[in-house]
Design a protein around this motif. Structure first.
Motif, short mmCIF file in Angstrom:
data_model
loop_
_atom_site.label_atom_id
_atom_site.label_comp_id
_atom_site.label_asym_id
_atom_site.label_seq_id
_atom_site.Cartn_x
_atom_site.Cartn_y
_atom_site.Cartn_z
N VAL A 41 0.86 -1.19 0.00
CA VAL A 41 0.00 0.00 0.00
C VAL A 41 0.90 1.23 0.00
N ARG A 42 0.89 1.97 -1.10
CA ARG A 42 1.79 3.13 -1.22
C ARG A 42 1.24 4.36 -0.51
N GLU A 43 -0.06 4.55 -0.58
CA GLU A 43 -0.68 5.74 0.03
C GLU A 43 -1.36 5.35 1.34
N GLN A 44 -0.57 5.29 2.39
CA GLN A 44 -1.10 4.85 3.69
C GLN A 44 -2.12 5.83 4.28
N GLY A 45 -2.11 7.08 3.77
CA GLY A 45 -3.05 8.07 4.29
C GLY A 45 -4.44 7.99 3.68
N PHE A 46 -4.61 7.17 2.62
CA PHE A 46 -5.93 7.03 1.99
C PHE A 46 -6.88 6.31 2.94
N PHE A 47 -8.18 6.55 2.71
CA PHE A 47 -9.19 5.80 3.45
C PHE A 47 -9.13 4.33 3.03
N THR A 48 -9.48 3.46 3.94
CA THR A 48 -9.41 2.02 3.69
C THR A 48 -10.29 1.61 2.50
N ILE A 49 -11.48 2.21 2.38
CA ILE A 49 -12.38 1.86 1.28
C ILE A 49 -11.72 2.16 -0.07
N ASP A 50 -10.91 3.24 -0.13
CA ASP A 50 -10.23 3.59 -1.39
C ASP A 50 -9.12 2.58 -1.70
N ILE A 51 -8.45 2.09 -0.68
CA ILE A 51 -7.42 1.07 -0.87
C ILE A 51 -8.05 -0.21 -1.44
N ILE A 52 -9.21 -0.60 -0.87
CA ILE A 52 -9.90 -1.80 -1.33
C ILE A 52 -10.32 -1.65 -2.79
N LEU A 91 -17.08 -11.60 7.39
CA LEU A 91 -16.54 -12.96 7.53
C LEU A 91 -15.26 -12.97 8.36
N LEU A 92 -14.52 -11.86 8.30
CA LEU A 92 -13.29 -11.73 9.06
C LEU A 92 -13.50 -11.05 10.41
N GLU A 93 -14.76 -10.74 10.70
CA GLU A 93 -15.13 -10.07 11.96
C GLU A 93 -14.40 -8.74 12.12
N VAL A 94 -14.36 -7.98 11.01
CA VAL A 94 -13.79 -6.64 11.02
C VAL A 94 -14.93 -5.63 10.97
N ASP A 95 -14.93 -4.64 11.87
CA ASP A 95 -16.01 -3.65 11.91
C ASP A 95 -16.02 -2.79 10.65
N LEU A 111 -13.56 1.14 7.17
CA LEU A 111 -13.60 1.57 5.77
C LEU A 111 -13.35 3.07 5.64
N TYR A 112 -13.75 3.83 6.64
CA TYR A 112 -13.63 5.29 6.55
C TYR A 112 -12.62 5.82 7.57
N ARG A 113 -11.64 4.97 7.85
CA ARG A 113 -10.46 5.39 8.61
C ARG A 113 -9.26 5.37 7.67
N GLN A 114 -8.29 6.25 7.92
CA GLN A 114 -7.06 6.21 7.13
C GLN A 114 -6.35 4.88 7.38
N PHE A 115 -5.80 4.32 6.32
CA PHE A 115 -5.26 2.96 6.39
C PHE A 115 -4.19 2.82 7.46
N TYR A 116 -3.33 3.83 7.61
CA TYR A 116 -2.22 3.70 8.56
C TYR A 116 -2.70 3.65 10.01
N GLU A 118 -5.66 -5.71 11.50
CA GLU A 118 -6.75 -5.17 10.68
C GLU A 118 -6.30 -4.95 9.24
N GLN A 119 -5.09 -4.44 9.06
CA GLN A 119 -4.57 -4.24 7.71
C GLN A 119 -4.46 -5.56 6.95
#
Length: 492
Positions: free
Chosen positions: A74-85, A103-107, A111-116, A122-123
């Motif tokens: 993941v090059r842009e760690q500051g992106f929102f998680t949904i954008d990375i997906i 299925l992975l029991e992830v809240d 999705l709307y938190r910065q990936f880092y 969770e990552q």
């Protein structure tokens, strides 16, 4: 369903004398869930990179699917998680993404938190979910458990058990048993595929090894017996032949035709014995090639004069006014093997560092005798550099003993010529373990010692701890290792 065909694969790194693969051929069904195992440095990650087309090789790899590699960069760690997906799997619908995360029991809020800002666990889960959403892809999953605690490993294993179409590199036996249906193993001289999980493959390997060892011993005895018999028969033949010539010289009426026939018969028998002996030698040469070095490790723990080794009373650890753990109370006695468990971030490593003597901000009381000698293995290998000889000298340990332990942990002699910074992750951890085994101590503190270390070496270390029973405090997420080794567990 489609097939991945590997034909006459050969590869060696440029400028390196070690051949990683030579004339390797096998087939993989893209519906299989393959656990990939083999000792450190055998070429597991290299093979994945060959599938990805990163290196030039001889032979042929053909497949009608796309290979995807985990861990995804993941090059842009500051992106929102949904954008990375969506970057990884642009055609995925929102409901599909939500389903995979559930299925992975992830809240959903990740999705709307910065990936880092996500934890390592969770990552890992988010990236695997995104990659499984890609169509017509076959996943190459390289050691996904190294940053996961025991609970997270179990959830990920259950998730992978419901999927298909991947190669999973992992050294965690329980993890593999729960989610694979085939084992791809890099042995000393070949690559093999077996149906089943790790435990069934290991049982079959032990049976095969036992058969080969027994067969080898039998052939050794037979070769020795035939060698003696051949020598005696040849000597008899020579004596009979010489008696024929002796009879001629003395003018005896001995039947030279009969003597010559008898000598020829004995010579033929000697050659038959020699032929049988040669067949046995050839058969013997085909045995033992894939039997792994599983030599006995040794440790020389010191006996402390007090029964009580360490005592923590109402200990709380904090960083920048943030409490990591609080009200930790336990006593460690001589001979105990204690596993500290808990979720990532619960303060396990901090407790170990505090007891070892690092300057960790805390409240409460830590009692340990000033004469207590501790051997410490860190999680971190980033400060390892230089040659093994230089490292042994710097650590004030016996170089010959140090290298002997590494040999038992499957280091080749060629490996001794390389600098440590060029070792694989598993080989670096073995350097730290070997250093600790060279040290005489009252207490051994090991922080996730098995990260990246192959399964067979884990079993060697287990046997060592059970045989010598040193006093040891450790953090480890390998469930099988903890169940086999720990005499007590402390949950944070």
């Amino acid at each position: 369903m489609s097939l991945i065909n590997i034909t006459n694969l050969a590869f060696a790194y440029e400028g390196c004398y070690d051949t990683i693969f030579e004339n390797v051929s096998f087939q993989i069904d893209t519906d299989w869930k393959l656990g990939f195992t083999g000792r450190n440095g055998r070429g597991k990650t290299t093979f994945l990179n060959l599938l990805l087309g990163k290196y030039e090789y001889k032979g042929n790899i053909s497949a009608s699917i796309t290979f995807e590699y985990f861990p995804y960069e993941v090059r842009e760690q500051g992106f929102f998680t949904i954008d990375i997906i969506r970057e990884i799997s642009p055609n995925s619908m929102d409901w599909e993404i939500m389903k995979e995360l559930s299925l992975l029991e992830v809240d959903d809020d990740v999705l709307y938190r910065q990936f880092y800002t996500l934890s390592k666990g969770e990552q890992t889960k988010v990236l695997l979910a995104a990659m499984f959403l890609k169509e017509n892809s076959f996943l190459l999953i390289d050691e996904p458990t190294n940053h996961l605690d025991a609970e997270a490993r179990k959830k990920l294993s259950n998730y992978l058990g419901k999927k298909k179409g991947f190669i999973l590199v992992s050294h965690d036996r329980s993890f593999l048993d729960n989610c694979v249906d085939h084992i791809l193993a890099i042995n000393k001289t070949n690559i093999e595929i077996q149906k089943g999980n790790f435990s069934s493959w290991w049982r079959n390997k032990e049976l095969q090894d036992s058969f080969e060892i027994a067969e080898n011993e039998k052939l050794k005895r037979d070769i020795s017996r035939l060698s003696g018999s051949s020598k005696r028969t040849s000597e008899w033949s020579d004596r009979v032949e010489s008696s024929k010539h002796g009879a001629t010289n003395s003018g005896s009426k001995l039947d030279k035709g009969y003597v010559g026939h008898k000598a020829a018969k004995m010579m033929k028998r000697a050659k038959n014995i020699e032929s049988r002996q040669q067949n046995m030698i050839e058969k013997k040469s085909k045995l033992l090639k894939n039997i792994e070095s599983n030599e006995r490790l040794e440790i020389l723990p010191l006996t402390f004069h007090d029964n009580k080794i360490v005592e923590l009373t109402d200990v709380s650890i904090y960083y920048d006014d943030k409490i990591v753990c609080e009200d930790v109370n336990f006593t460690m006695e001589r001979g105990e093997r204690i596993a500290i468990q808990g979720k990532n971030g619960s303060g396990k490593s901090s407790i170990l560092k505090l007891i070892y003597g690092h300057d960790i901000p805390h409240n409460g009381i830590v009692r340990k005798n000033s004469q207590l000698i501790i051997s410490y293995v860190s999680q971190d290998t980033s400060d390892l550099y230089g040659s093994l000889s230089e490292y042994a000298d710097k650590q004030c340990i016996d170089e010959s003993v140090f290298k002997s332990i590494l040999r038992k942990l499957d280091f080749s002699r060629e490996q001794f010529e390389k600098n440590i910074e060029n070792f694989s992750g598993g080989q670096k951890k073995k350097v730290l373990i070997a250093k600790s085994l060279c040290e005489q101590a009252h207490l051994y503190i090991w922080d996730e010692p098995l990260n990246f270390i192959d399964v067979i070496s884990r079993m060697q270390i287990e046997k060592l701890l059970l045989e010598y029973q040193p006093t040891i405090l450790f953090v480890e997420h390998d469930c099988a290792f903890c169940e086999n080794v720990a005499t007590k567990t402390i949950e944070l």
